[in-house]
Design a protein around this motif. Structure first.
Motif, PDB file in Angstrom:
ATOM      1  N   VAL A  10       0.841  -1.205   0.000  1.00 53.85           N
ATOM      2  CA  VAL A  10       0.000   0.000   0.000  1.00 53.85           C
ATOM      3  C   VAL A  10       0.874   1.252   0.000  1.00 53.85           C
ATOM      4  O   VAL A  10       0.639   2.186  -0.787  1.00 53.85           O
ATOM      5  N   LEU A  11       1.892   1.296   0.836  1.00 53.24           N
ATOM      6  CA  LEU A  11       2.767   2.472   0.888  1.00 53.24           C
ATOM      7  C   LEU A  11       3.501   2.673  -0.437  1.00 53.24           C
ATOM      8  O   LEU A  11       3.655   3.815  -0.900  1.00 53.24           O
ATOM      9  N   ARG A  12       3.939   1.576  -1.063  1.00 55.61           N
ATOM     10  CA  ARG A  12       4.601   1.698  -2.381  1.00 55.61           C
ATOM     11  C   ARG A  12       3.636   2.237  -3.428  1.00 55.61           C
ATOM     12  O   ARG A  12       3.988   3.090  -4.241  1.00 55.61           O
ATOM     13  N   GLU A  13       2.411   1.717  -3.432  1.00 57.03           N
ATOM     14  CA  GLU A  13       1.432   2.128  -4.437  1.00 57.03           C
ATOM     15  C   GLU A  13       1.020   3.594  -4.260  1.00 57.03           C
ATOM     16  O   GLU A  13       0.837   4.298  -5.251  1.00 57.03           O
ATOM     17  N   GLU A  14       0.870   4.038  -3.039  1.00 52.57           N
ATOM     18  CA  GLU A  14       0.408   5.406  -2.784  1.00 52.57           C
ATOM     19  C   GLU A  14       1.519   6.440  -2.868  1.00 52.57           C
ATOM     20  O   GLU A  14       1.258   7.615  -3.106  1.00 52.57           O
ATOM     21  N   ARG A  15       2.764   6.025  -2.633  1.00 55.07           N
ATOM     22  CA  ARG A  15       3.935   6.897  -2.759  1.00 55.07           C
ATOM     23  C   ARG A  15       3.860   8.166  -1.918  1.00 55.07           C
ATOM     24  O   ARG A  15       4.319   9.235  -2.336  1.00 55.07           O
TER      25      ARG A  15
END
Length: 74
Positions: A10-15
Motif C-alpha cells: 500500500v505504501l509503495r502504491e500510494e507513494r
C-alpha cells in the motif's frame, strides 16, 4: 498476503506517508487483507508496521500514526 507485505505494498502504491488507518482501509479494500480469514487485523497490522520500522523499511512520520517508506523498503 501477510500483514507486513500488505502494508509495504500500500505504501509503495500510494507513494506518500499514510496514517495506519488509511493503510488498513486500502489493504482491506484492495483485498490484500481479509477479515474473514485473518484475525485481529488492527493488532497484526500495527505489529507489522512496528517490525518494518525496526527493520528500517518504514519510518514513523508526523503526525502520530503516520508511516512512510524509507529508501530501504524491498
Amino acid at each position: 498476503m501477510e500483514f507486513e507485505e500488505a502494508a509495504l505494498t500500500v505504501l509503495r502504491e500510494e507513494r506518500k506517508p499514510l496514517h495506519w488507518t488509511v493503510i488498513q482501509d486500502l489493504a482491506l479494500r484492495r483485498g490484500y487483507l481479509d477479515p474473514f480469514t485473518q484475525s485481529d487485523i488492527r493488532r497484526h497490522l500495527l505489529a507489522a508496521l512496528a517490525r518494518a520500522v525496526a527493520a528500517g523499511d518504514v519510518m514513523k512520520s508526523w503526525p502520530k500514526g503516520v508511516y512512510e517508506l524509507t529508501g530501504r523498503a524491498p
